[in-house]
Design a protein around this motif. Structure first.
Motif, PDB file in Angstrom:
ATOM      1  N   GLU A 113      -7.297  -5.933 -13.010  1.00 42.75           N
ATOM      2  CA  GLU A 113      -6.187  -6.365 -13.869  1.00 42.75           C
ATOM      3  C   GLU A 113      -4.833  -5.932 -13.310  1.00 42.75           C
ATOM      4  O   GLU A 113      -3.828  -6.617 -13.501  1.00 42.75           O
ATOM      5  CB  GLU A 113      -6.364  -5.893 -15.321  1.00 42.75           C
ATOM      6  N   ASP A 114      -4.794  -4.782 -12.598  1.00 41.31           N
ATOM      7  CA  ASP A 114      -3.554  -4.345 -11.951  1.00 41.31           C
ATOM      8  C   ASP A 114      -3.178  -5.317 -10.832  1.00 41.31           C
ATOM      9  O   ASP A 114      -2.008  -5.695 -10.686  1.00 41.31           O
ATOM     10  CB  ASP A 114      -3.711  -2.936 -11.367  1.00 41.31           C
ATOM     11  N   THR A 115      -4.169  -5.709 -10.046  1.00 43.29           N
ATOM     12  CA  THR A 115      -3.932  -6.647  -8.939  1.00 43.29           C
ATOM     13  C   THR A 115      -3.481  -7.996  -9.485  1.00 43.29           C
ATOM     14  O   THR A 115      -2.529  -8.593  -8.969  1.00 43.29           O
ATOM     15  CB  THR A 115      -5.207  -6.805  -8.087  1.00 43.29           C
ATOM     16  N   LYS A 116      -4.135  -8.465 -10.531  1.00 38.76           N
ATOM     17  CA  LYS A 116      -3.781  -9.755 -11.134  1.00 38.76           C
ATOM     18  C   LYS A 116      -2.334  -9.743 -11.635  1.00 38.76           C
ATOM     19  O   LYS A 116      -1.579 -10.694 -11.405  1.00 38.76           O
ATOM     20  CB  LYS A 116      -4.742 -10.075 -12.276  1.00 38.76           C
ATOM     21  N   ALA A 117      -1.941  -8.679 -12.318  1.00 35.61           N
ATOM     22  CA  ALA A 117      -0.568  -8.578 -12.833  1.00 35.61           C
ATOM     23  C   ALA A 117       0.442  -8.533 -11.683  1.00 35.61           C
ATOM     24  O   ALA A 117       1.499  -9.174 -11.762  1.00 35.61           O
ATOM     25  CB  ALA A 117      -0.433  -7.337 -13.716  1.00 35.61           C
ATOM     26  N   ALA A 118       0.120  -7.800 -10.629  1.00 36.57           N
ATOM     27  CA  ALA A 118       1.035  -7.708  -9.489  1.00 36.57           C
ATOM     28  C   ALA A 118       1.190  -9.061  -8.805  1.00 36.57           C
ATOM     29  O   ALA A 118       2.310  -9.484  -8.492  1.00 36.57           O
ATOM     30  CB  ALA A 118       0.539  -6.654  -8.498  1.00 36.57           C
ATOM     31  N   VAL A 119       0.073  -9.753  -8.585  1.00 38.57           N
ATOM     32  CA  VAL A 119       0.117 -11.074  -7.946  1.00 38.57           C
ATOM     33  C   VAL A 119       0.947 -12.035  -8.792  1.00 38.57           C
ATOM     34  O   VAL A 119       1.767 -12.802  -8.267  1.00 38.57           O
ATOM     35  CB  VAL A 119      -1.310 -11.614  -7.698  1.00 38.57           C
ATOM     36  N   ALA A 120       0.772 -11.991 -10.109  1.00 39.50           N
ATOM     37  CA  ALA A 120       1.536 -12.860 -11.006  1.00 39.50           C
ATOM     38  C   ALA A 120       3.038 -12.606 -10.900  1.00 39.50           C
ATOM     39  O   ALA A 120       3.850 -13.503 -11.107  1.00 39.50           O
ATOM     40  CB  ALA A 120       1.067 -12.672 -12.452  1.00 39.50           C
ATOM     41  N   ASN A 121       3.400 -11.359 -10.563  1.00 42.88           N
ATOM     42  CA  ASN A 121       4.815 -11.000 -10.403  1.00 42.88           C
ATOM     43  C   ASN A 121       5.285 -11.080  -8.955  1.00 42.88           C
ATOM     44  O   ASN A 121       6.409 -10.682  -8.655  1.00 42.88           O
ATOM     45  CB  ASN A 121       5.064  -9.599 -10.966  1.00 42.88           C
ATOM     46  N   PRO A 141       0.465  -4.499  -5.519  1.00 39.85           N
ATOM     47  CA  PRO A 141       0.229  -3.461  -6.518  1.00 39.85           C
ATOM     48  C   PRO A 141       0.283  -2.041  -5.965  1.00 39.85           C
ATOM     49  O   PRO A 141       0.397  -1.080  -6.718  1.00 39.85           O
ATOM     50  CB  PRO A 141      -1.169  -3.774  -7.047  1.00 39.85           C
ATOM     51  N   GLY A 142       0.207  -1.898  -4.650  1.00 42.01           N
ATOM     52  CA  GLY A 142       0.136  -0.567  -4.069  1.00 42.01           C
ATOM     53  C   GLY A 142      -1.282  -0.037  -4.162  1.00 42.01           C
ATOM     54  O   GLY A 142      -2.201  -0.757  -4.559  1.00 42.01           O
ATOM     55  N   GLY A 143      -1.455   1.192  -3.788  1.00 40.04           N
ATOM     56  CA  GLY A 143      -2.779   1.798  -3.816  1.00 40.04           C
ATOM     57  C   GLY A 143      -2.734   3.197  -3.244  1.00 40.04           C
ATOM     58  O   GLY A 143      -1.672   3.805  -3.150  1.00 40.04           O
TER      59      GLY A 143
END
Length: 162
Positions: free
Chosen positions: A96-104, A108-110
């Motif tokens: 869900e973090d990756t999905k939100a980052a891609v949408a923006n 997302p970092g890591g």
């Protein structure tokens, strides 16, 4: 002879349960309180003051925002030879973090870790642990990291709260 056998069994049973209690089955971080807690069977067994990312308020959204993520993750692997005194990886980013980052349109970092002090500078912990200095990781002293390293097995759940 029978009394001695019973006493040995009682002592051994106490040792086993004490050793089991020294293994965490859950980690909770309270960002606002700058506190990391280890639990076993619902019982608090240790707690440590922590330093966080340099911009700690809010959930991590992207690479370079210097935020420590919030939510449920796993402590999934460890690095004994990191640039800091030992490190245990937090499974951020979750899907869900990756999905939100891609949408923006951002990365997302890591590589969010629980770790000790920068190598060769552990003696500075009296100063560094007074402020938030990481890039989003959770930092403790080297002695505390040694305890966490031995008490927290891989795949232990971690909850990072605001």
């Amino acid at each position: 002879m029978r009394v001695a056998s019973i006493m040995v069994m009682v002592v051994l049973a106490g040792s086993v349960s004490a050793a089991a209690a020294d293994v965490a089955d859950r980690v909770v971080v309270h960002k606002e309180r700058r506190l990391l807690q280890l639990f076993h069977g619902g019982q608090l067994i240790r707690e440590y003051a922590v330093a966080l990312g340099g911009n700690p308020v809010g959930h991590k959204r992207q690479e370079g925002d210097e935020r420590t993520p919030e939510g449920l993750y796993l402590l999934d692997w460890r690095n004994p030879g990191s640039g800091y005194y030992k490190s245990i990886h937090v499974s951020y980013p979750a899907p869900e973090d990756t999905k939100a980052a891609v949408a923006n349109g951002v990365d997302p970092g890591g590589m969010i870790m629980i770790h000790g002090q920068p190598n060769y500078f552990g003696w500075l912990a009296f100063l560094t642990q007074r402020f938030d200095w990481t890039n989003g990781c959770i930092a403790v002293t080297n002695a505390e990291m040694e305890e966490i390293w031995t008490m927290v097995p891989n795949n232990t759940p971690i909850e990072i709260k605001p």
